[in-house]
Write a protein that holds these residues in place. Structure first.
Motif, PDB file in Angstrom:
ATOM      1  N   UNK A   3      -6.518  86.593  -0.665  1.00 47.19           N
ATOM      2  CA  UNK A   3      -6.998  86.325   0.692  1.00 47.19           C
ATOM      3  C   UNK A   3      -6.869  84.854   1.068  1.00 47.19           C
ATOM      4  N   UNK A   4      -6.809  83.965   0.092  1.00 47.62           N
ATOM      5  CA  UNK A   4      -6.858  82.525   0.364  1.00 47.62           C
ATOM      6  C   UNK A   4      -5.597  81.780  -0.043  1.00 47.62           C
ATOM      7  N   UNK A   5      -4.637  82.480  -0.630  1.00 48.96           N
ATOM      8  CA  UNK A   5      -3.442  81.814  -1.153  1.00 48.96           C
ATOM      9  C   UNK A   5      -2.724  81.008  -0.075  1.00 48.96           C
ATOM     10  N   UNK A   6      -2.547  81.593   1.103  1.00 44.54           N
ATOM     11  CA  UNK A   6      -1.829  80.903   2.170  1.00 44.54           C
ATOM     12  C   UNK A   6      -2.486  79.595   2.561  1.00 44.54           C
ATOM     13  N   UNK A   7      -3.812  79.588   2.636  1.00 47.63           N
ATOM     14  CA  UNK A   7      -4.538  78.372   3.012  1.00 47.63           C
ATOM     15  C   UNK A   7      -4.411  77.301   1.933  1.00 47.63           C
ATOM     16  N   UNK A   8      -4.504  77.711   0.658  1.00 48.24           N
ATOM     17  CA  UNK A   8      -4.377  76.751  -0.440  1.00 48.24           C
ATOM     18  C   UNK A   8      -2.992  76.110  -0.426  1.00 48.24           C
ATOM     19  N   UNK A   9      -1.968  76.932  -0.256  1.00 50.03           N
ATOM     20  CA  UNK A   9      -0.596  76.428  -0.267  1.00 50.03           C
ATOM     21  C   UNK A   9      -0.348  75.495   0.914  1.00 50.03           C
ATOM     22  N   UNK A  10      -0.814  75.885   2.085  1.00 50.93           N
ATOM     23  CA  UNK A  10      -0.632  75.034   3.263  1.00 50.93           C
ATOM     24  C   UNK A  10      -1.300  73.679   3.064  1.00 50.93           C
ATOM     25  N   UNK A  11      -2.506  73.693   2.510  1.00 47.48           N
ATOM     26  CA  UNK A  11      -3.231  72.445   2.268  1.00 47.48           C
ATOM     27  C   UNK A  11      -2.492  71.559   1.267  1.00 47.48           C
ATOM     28  N   UNK A  12      -2.035  72.141   0.164  1.00 51.14           N
ATOM     29  CA  UNK A  12      -1.342  71.346  -0.852  1.00 51.14           C
ATOM     30  C   UNK A  12      -0.030  70.785  -0.315  1.00 51.14           C
ATOM     31  N   UNK A  13       0.720  71.586   0.414  1.00 47.15           N
ATOM     32  CA  UNK A  13       2.018  71.128   0.913  1.00 47.15           C
ATOM     33  C   UNK A  13       1.879  70.090   2.029  1.00 47.15           C
ATOM     34  N   UNK A  14       0.848  70.224   2.848  1.00 45.74           N
ATOM     35  CA  UNK A  14       0.674  69.296   3.966  1.00 45.74           C
ATOM     36  C   UNK A  14      -0.009  67.995   3.563  1.00 45.74           C
ATOM     37  N   UNK A  15      -0.941  68.079   2.600  1.00 44.28           N
ATOM     38  CA  UNK A  15      -1.791  66.921   2.310  1.00 44.28           C
ATOM     39  C   UNK A  15      -1.631  66.336   0.913  1.00 44.28           C
ATOM     40  N   UNK A  16      -0.953  67.041   0.016  1.00 44.66           N
ATOM     41  CA  UNK A  16      -0.913  66.566  -1.369  1.00 44.66           C
ATOM     42  C   UNK A  16       0.496  66.631  -1.958  1.00 44.66           C
TER      43      UNK A  16
END
Length: 237
Positions: free
Chosen positions: A155-168
């Motif tokens: 349920x949360x994979x997309x949000x985690x990936x977006x955060x890592x790719x955009x901010x880290x």
């Protein structure tokens, strides 16, 4: 879960291409093998994207019993390295299943153009039994309850990936360059599950396994931070 199942799953999760074997319709009674990219769905099953005009697709539509053989592509001695043969049934995935499409295209973004030329469809490979060879004399049958593990981040994979790719982005480069010892210029996280996470570095899949399974977003955040502080290659802190 047995150690053999854990080792087999680790191998499966680290690779992205296998040999798909189907029953030939042109030469009845004989197997037909083809190189096939795959990802894993949130149930831990391989997902393939194949064209209706491909020979293996025609074979599957006539008889959906298949096997997928996966091995370490970078092993110096493939005979002594691990390999797994996934035996089961190829089942079409409903076209409305957006998660399967989104996850596959994160791993293989070039595949987005396939839908412009031919009729491509997603299939999941439903496991009946797996045959794992971990090296000389280490041969095991593994049943689905031991092999499959539900992804706790479905349920949360997309949000985690977006955060890592955009901010880290710097952390992702650190994971590749320092932990995996692979120098890359272009890097992106593509997936995360309870056993580890995947990145695409200059077009190559890079897998980092966690030292122990995790199941919550808080645990994922903590382990990703610890990894970003790792100064040299080694296991997850």
């Amino acid at each position: 879960m047995t150690n053999e199942a854990l080792e087999a799953r680790k191998l499966l999760y680290s690779e992205s291409v296998g040999v798909l074997s189907t029953h030939s319709t042109d030469i009845p009674g004989y197997p037909f093998g083809s190189i096939t990219p795959f990802t894993l769905n949130h149930q831990g099953e391989p997902v393939i994207l194949i064209s209706d005009i491909a020979q293996h697709t025609r074979n599957i539509k006539a008889d959906n019993k298949i096997s997928l053989t996966v091995f370490d592509q970078y092993a110096s001695d493939p005979q002594s390295a691990g390999r797994i043969t996934w035996i089961g049934d190829a089942e079409p995935i409903d076209e409305t299943d957006s998660r399967a499409r989104e996850r596959y295209l994160r791993y293989f973004p070039a595949a987005a153009s396939y839908f412009d030329t031919h009729d491509f469809s997603f299939y999941r490979l439903n496991l009946k039994r797996a045959r794992f060879i971990g090296g000389f004399g280490r041969i095991y049958w593994i049943d689905p309850p031991d092999m499959l593990r539900m992804n706790p981040f479905r349920e949360t994979e997309g949000d985690i990936i977006e955060h890592m790719n955009n901010d880290h982005g710097e952390a992702l480069l650190h994971y590749a360059n320092v932990i995996k010892k692979v120098n890359v210029q272009d890097i992106a996280m593509t997936g995360i599950d309870g056993d580890g996470f995947d990145m695409r570095g200059d077009g190559r899949k890079l897998r980092i396994d966690f030292e122990s399974p995790i199941s919550t977003v808080e645990e994922a955040r903590a382990v990703l931070i610890r990894l970003a502080r790792t100064q040299q290659a080694g296991s997850t802190p």
